[in-house]
Design a protein around this motif. Structure first.
Motif, PDB file in Angstrom:
ATOM      1  N   ASN A   9      19.553  11.123  22.824  1.00 10.70           N
ATOM      2  CA  ASN A   9      18.866   9.965  23.369  1.00 10.70           C
ATOM      3  C   ASN A   9      18.199   9.230  22.213  1.00 10.70           C
ATOM      4  O   ASN A   9      18.335   9.646  21.061  1.00 10.70           O
ATOM      5  CB  ASN A   9      17.849  10.389  24.449  1.00 10.70           C
ATOM      6  CG  ASN A   9      16.873  11.429  23.949  1.00 10.70           C
ATOM      7  OD1 ASN A   9      16.147  11.208  22.980  1.00 10.70           O
ATOM      8  ND2 ASN A   9      16.860  12.596  24.581  1.00 10.70           N
ATOM      9  N   LEU A  36      17.122  10.526  28.906  1.00 16.03           N
ATOM     10  CA  LEU A  36      15.866   9.776  28.948  1.00 16.03           C
ATOM     11  C   LEU A  36      14.718  10.576  28.350  1.00 16.03           C
ATOM     12  O   LEU A  36      13.545  10.293  28.591  1.00 16.03           O
ATOM     13  CB  LEU A  36      15.539   9.354  30.384  1.00 16.03           C
ATOM     14  CG  LEU A  36      16.505   8.335  30.982  1.00 16.03           C
ATOM     15  CD1 LEU A  36      16.179   8.070  32.437  1.00 16.03           C
ATOM     16  CD2 LEU A  36      16.494   7.040  30.172  1.00 16.03           C
ATOM     17  N   LEU A  41      11.418   8.095  27.906  1.00 16.79           N
ATOM     18  CA  LEU A  41      11.999   6.762  27.719  1.00 16.79           C
ATOM     19  C   LEU A  41      11.875   5.864  28.943  1.00 16.79           C
ATOM     20  O   LEU A  41      12.276   4.702  28.896  1.00 16.79           O
ATOM     21  CB  LEU A  41      13.458   6.882  27.279  1.00 16.79           C
ATOM     22  CG  LEU A  41      13.659   7.407  25.869  1.00 16.79           C
ATOM     23  CD1 LEU A  41      15.121   7.752  25.607  1.00 16.79           C
ATOM     24  CD2 LEU A  41      13.144   6.414  24.837  1.00 16.79           C
ATOM     25  N   THR A  42      11.335   6.371  30.032  1.00 22.14           N
ATOM     26  CA  THR A  42      11.121   5.528  31.205  1.00 22.14           C
ATOM     27  C   THR A  42       9.872   4.676  31.066  1.00 22.14           C
ATOM     28  O   THR A  42       9.644   3.775  31.867  1.00 22.14           O
ATOM     29  CB  THR A  42      10.985   6.377  32.489  1.00 22.14           C
ATOM     30  OG1 THR A  42       9.808   7.188  32.388  1.00 22.14           O
ATOM     31  CG2 THR A  42      12.214   7.233  32.728  1.00 22.14           C
ATOM     32  N   ALA A  95      14.291   2.693  31.614  1.00 20.20           N
ATOM     33  CA  ALA A  95      15.292   3.741  31.867  1.00 20.20           C
ATOM     34  C   ALA A  95      16.699   3.190  31.708  1.00 20.20           C
ATOM     35  O   ALA A  95      17.577   3.845  31.120  1.00 20.20           O
ATOM     36  CB  ALA A  95      15.101   4.335  33.259  1.00 20.20           C
ATOM     37  N   GLY A  98      17.394   2.793  27.989  1.00 21.05           N
ATOM     38  CA  GLY A  98      17.615   4.089  27.344  1.00 21.05           C
ATOM     39  C   GLY A  98      18.981   4.672  27.661  1.00 21.05           C
ATOM     40  O   GLY A  98      19.678   5.166  26.770  1.00 21.05           O
ATOM     41  N   LEU A  99      19.375   4.611  28.921  1.00 25.46           N
ATOM     42  CA  LEU A  99      20.696   5.126  29.303  1.00 25.46           C
ATOM     43  C   LEU A  99      21.817   4.282  28.719  1.00 25.46           C
ATOM     44  O   LEU A  99      22.819   4.808  28.222  1.00 25.46           O
ATOM     45  CB  LEU A  99      20.825   5.183  30.827  1.00 25.46           C
ATOM     46  CG  LEU A  99      20.015   6.258  31.529  1.00 25.46           C
ATOM     47  CD1 LEU A  99      20.037   6.049  33.038  1.00 25.46           C
ATOM     48  CD2 LEU A  99      20.537   7.640  31.177  1.00 25.46           C
ATOM     49  N   ASN A 124      19.204   4.012  37.649  1.00 27.30           N
ATOM     50  CA  ASN A 124      20.004   4.549  36.544  1.00 27.30           C
ATOM     51  C   ASN A 124      21.388   3.921  36.489  1.00 27.30           C
ATOM     52  O   ASN A 124      21.904   3.636  35.403  1.00 27.30           O
ATOM     53  CB  ASN A 124      20.112   6.066  36.641  1.00 27.30           C
ATOM     54  CG  ASN A 124      18.816   6.774  36.329  1.00 27.30           C
ATOM     55  OD1 ASN A 124      17.895   6.198  35.764  1.00 27.30           O
ATOM     56  ND2 ASN A 124      18.730   8.027  36.707  1.00 27.30           N
TER      57      ASN A 124
END
Length: 174
Positions: A9, A36, A41-42, A95, A98-99, A124
């Protein structure tokens, strides 16, 4: 062997040193756990968590877990700051950013998402629609850059590069 499962990540990028290149070279799939970073990372963590970890850890088991593991650090929160800025620019969530970043790496087959609710799952899945500009990817990569580590740092040094190119000269003493 058909695939490797590894942590990867924006906060934990050390797989880029060896594991992701190996998987790509060998034609192995890569399945990412904790894409995440345990929820860091959220954007749910703040510098307040660094100042008073005992008080904030009581709020949730996940928060307590991430604080105990050292996942909430100044470095990681600085990365999250950039993630939040880019999420805001794209009208997306941290999120999703990050994803989506993990999916930009051609060596990545799939992240394992840890959605606990249908709302989290929908959020997501929105990562599949994120399109970064080159400058946004550069900002994310720079904010989360890792040290090369051994032997990569040594091999990248000017001295070793000069040796491998045959450019080293030695002074002779008589």
């Amino acid at each position: 062997m058909a695939a490797v499962q590894l942590e990867y990540n924006l906060i934990e990028r050390t797989a880029e040193r060896d594991l992701l290149p190996m998987a790509r070279e060998l034609g192995l799939g890569t399945v990412l756990w904790s894409p995440l970073a345990g929820g860091v990372l959220t954007g749910r963590y703040s510098r307040q968590d660094l100042a008073t970890p005992d008080a904030t850890a009581a709020e949730s088991a996940r928060k307590s877990f991430n604080l105990a593991l050292g996942g909430v650090t100044e470095r990681n929160l600085a990365i999250v700051d950039v993630v939040k800025e880019i999420a805001s620019d794209l009208n997306r969530t941290p999120a999703q950013v990050g994803l989506a970043w993990t999916l930009q790496n051609p060596a990545v087959t799939s992240p394992v998402i840890g959605a606990r609710t249908s709302a989290q799952l929908q959020e997501n899945l929105g990562a599949l629609e994120v399109e970064f500009t080159p400058s946004q990817l550069t900002r994310l990569d720079q904010a989360s850059a890792i040290e090369l580590g051994f032997p990569h740092a040594m091999l990248a040094s000017d001295h070793i590069r000069a040796q491998t190119r045959g450019e080293i000269t030695f002074a002779t003493h008589r």
